[in-house]
Design an enzyme around this catalytic site. Structure first.
Site, PDB file in Angstrom:
ATOM      1  N   ASP A  67      -8.546  -1.329  -3.754  1.00 32.87           N
ATOM      2  CA  ASP A  67      -7.710  -2.449  -3.341  1.00 32.87           C
ATOM      3  C   ASP A  67      -6.429  -2.562  -4.158  1.00 32.87           C
ATOM      4  O   ASP A  67      -5.530  -3.325  -3.794  1.00 32.87           O
ATOM      5  CB  ASP A  67      -8.485  -3.769  -3.406  1.00 32.87           C
ATOM      6  CG  ASP A  67      -9.213  -3.974  -4.728  1.00 32.87           C
ATOM      7  OD1 ASP A  67      -9.203  -3.052  -5.559  1.00 32.87           O
ATOM      8  OD2 ASP A  67      -9.803  -5.050  -4.910  1.00 32.87           O
ATOM      9  N   TYR A  89      -2.900  -0.442 -13.373  1.00 34.65           N
ATOM     10  CA  TYR A  89      -3.712   0.290 -14.352  1.00 34.65           C
ATOM     11  C   TYR A  89      -2.873   1.190 -15.252  1.00 34.65           C
ATOM     12  O   TYR A  89      -3.351   1.624 -16.304  1.00 34.65           O
ATOM     13  CB  TYR A  89      -4.794   1.104 -13.647  1.00 34.65           C
ATOM     14  CG  TYR A  89      -5.951   0.253 -13.178  1.00 34.65           C
ATOM     15  CD1 TYR A  89      -7.092   0.113 -13.944  1.00 34.65           C
ATOM     16  CD2 TYR A  89      -5.887  -0.427 -11.970  1.00 34.65           C
ATOM     17  CE1 TYR A  89      -8.155  -0.678 -13.531  1.00 34.65           C
ATOM     18  CE2 TYR A  89      -6.933  -1.232 -11.544  1.00 34.65           C
ATOM     19  CZ  TYR A  89      -8.067  -1.354 -12.325  1.00 34.65           C
ATOM     20  OH  TYR A  89      -9.097  -2.155 -11.911  1.00 34.65           O
TER      21      TYR A  89
END
Length: 446
Positions: A166, A245
């Site tokens: 996602d 990330y």
């Protein structure tokens, strides 16, 4: 149509079922089979799903089982969201890494390698069972590390396994929102990389790239999650918007220090939080859906809290607390089952998409999806800085796959040592020793 959910006692399963309840079209999922090794967790989640389905006349039937082969037989789609070692394993991944001064996040750095080493053998076994018991099924993999696990399964299932995440969807949605795009579905998102290691390089609406307008406006850049995390100056230097990330790479020292100073690691927090949820669900009078929804809201609000604190980003926007991977999963199933052609950012085999990687390497890129599966779209080459990082991390993934396949302890050490966020071979050796002590699932390494 039958959907089997592996990890069916997992906390996020109600998100998937909630999305299915909104689908009333012909060819929809009519039977959901939940599989989990923990019967207590299965019982808890089944109760939540029953309350979700109350009043929905055509709600998919739900059954639960601890027998994997029974769960797979006759499946049209298999959704894999397992967590080998549970949240205790995740907390141990973080603790062992942080003790060595390196990152223990579940998909990035040492923690991701440890998670991959104990997950790949289980994922391969599942892939082999699917090939034998449900050869026509499509496997949708959400098990982390999603790209690595998808590549391991693809060696047995070919293109019939597709990884989803996602993060790219949420990133594209946030960029579209701050640019004032009324319908994000009309925007073409030029996103490329590996799972949890990708960049948005353009966002085109009616053929016009709107990303330069965002990069040129400090106020717009500072108004959404990634702008707050990375800072306007760094985003302008990159000329792209990284997946959240990548904060672990670009601000590694700060991230490690924040995790070391935190009262609890993310894994430990989730372990305790979900233990409370499942304990509360043992009370037959507890309002299952209400308890689950309250716990979910807390979980989403604290996501990447240490990174946001390091960057001074504040709390997450309310619009970002609604999840997203369940929508990707449903859109993917619809496109394949009904030939409803769509474009989704997915984890698939490279083919010829990125010339710096071989055809079998799983990458994360926009794909055209139809009844024949997901087809990666041709993309422009990555800039040198991104190419170096992608190639380095893919090389580590290949060493993880080799170690999981051979049981070679030396290869496992090599996987840790080659990762850009592990700064010493000596540290790599101590990491392997530390993980072997806390994870019975790594006993195969010799």
């Amino acid at each position: 149509m039958k959907l089997t959910i592996l990890g069916g006692g997992g906390f996020r399963v109600p998100l998937v079922y909630g999305a299915l309840l909104q689908d009333h079209a012909e060819g929809r999922v009519t039977h959901v089979v939940l599989h989990d090794l923990d019967a207590g967790r299965l019982s808890a989640v089944t109760r939540v799903l029953a309350e979700q389905a109350a009043g929905v006349a055509d709600a998919p039937e739900v059954t639960a089982t601890t027998d994997l082969d029974d769960a797979l037989r006759g499946a049209d789609f298999v959704f894999s969201a397992i967590r080998v070692g549970g949240l205790e394993g995740r907390a141990n991944d973080e603790r062992v890494a942080l003790a060595e001064g390196v990152l223990g996040q579940e998909t990035v750095g040492a923690g991701g390698i440890a998670y991959g080493l104990r997950t790949v053998p289980v994922a391969v076994d599942i892939a082999q069972r699917v090939a034998r018991l449900a050869p026509d099924a499509w496997v949708i993999n959400f098990t982390n590390p999603a790209g690595l696990v998808t590549e391991a399964m693809s060696r047995h299932l070919g293109d019939r396994v597709i990884g989803i995440c996602d993060s790219p969807v949420g990133l594209g949605r946030r960029i579209a929102r701050v640019l004032g795009v009324e319908n994000p579905g009309e925007a073409w998102i030029d996103y490329v990389g590996l799972n949890h290691l990708g960049w948005v390089r353009a966002l085109r609406v009616a053929g016009r790239d709107e990303l330069p307008r965002l990069l040129a406006d400090p106020d717009l850049l500072g108004s959404f999650e990634e702008g707050k995390l990375f800072g306007a100056d760094w985003l302008r230097s990159l000329g792209a918007i990284p997946n959240e990330y990548l904060h672990y790479y670009y601000f590694n020292r700060e991230a490690v220090r924040a995790y070391q100073q935190a009262e609890k690691t993310r894994g430990a927090f989730l372990h305790d939080q979900q233990a409370r949820f499942y304990a509360e669900m043992k009370n037959p009078h507890a309002p299952a859906l209400k308890v689950w929804d309250r716990t979910r809201a807390e979980r989403e609000a604290t996501y990447m809290a240490e990174n946001r604190e390091t960057a001074g980003a504040g709390e997450r926007d309310e619009d970002d607390l609604s999840g997203g991977y369940e929508r990707v999963a449903l859109a993917l199933m619809r496109a394949i089952a009904r030939d409803e052609r769509t474009t989704l950012i997915l984890n698939v085999r490279n083919r010829r998409t990125l010339s710096v990687l071989d055809a079998e390497a799983v990458i994360e890129v926009p794909c055209l999806v139809d009844a024949n599966g997901a087809h990666p779209v041709t993309v422009d080459p990555l800039p040198d800085h991104a190419t170096g990082l992608v190639c380095a991390v893919k090389a580590v993934e290949r060493e993880v796959l080799a170690a999981a396949g051979s049981g070679s302890l030396a290869t496992a050490v090599k996987a840790f040592a080659l990762h850009p966020l592990v700064d010493s071979v000596h540290v790599a050796r101590r990491l392997v020793e530390g993980y072997a002590e806390v994870h019975p699932g790594l006993a195969y390494l010799r």
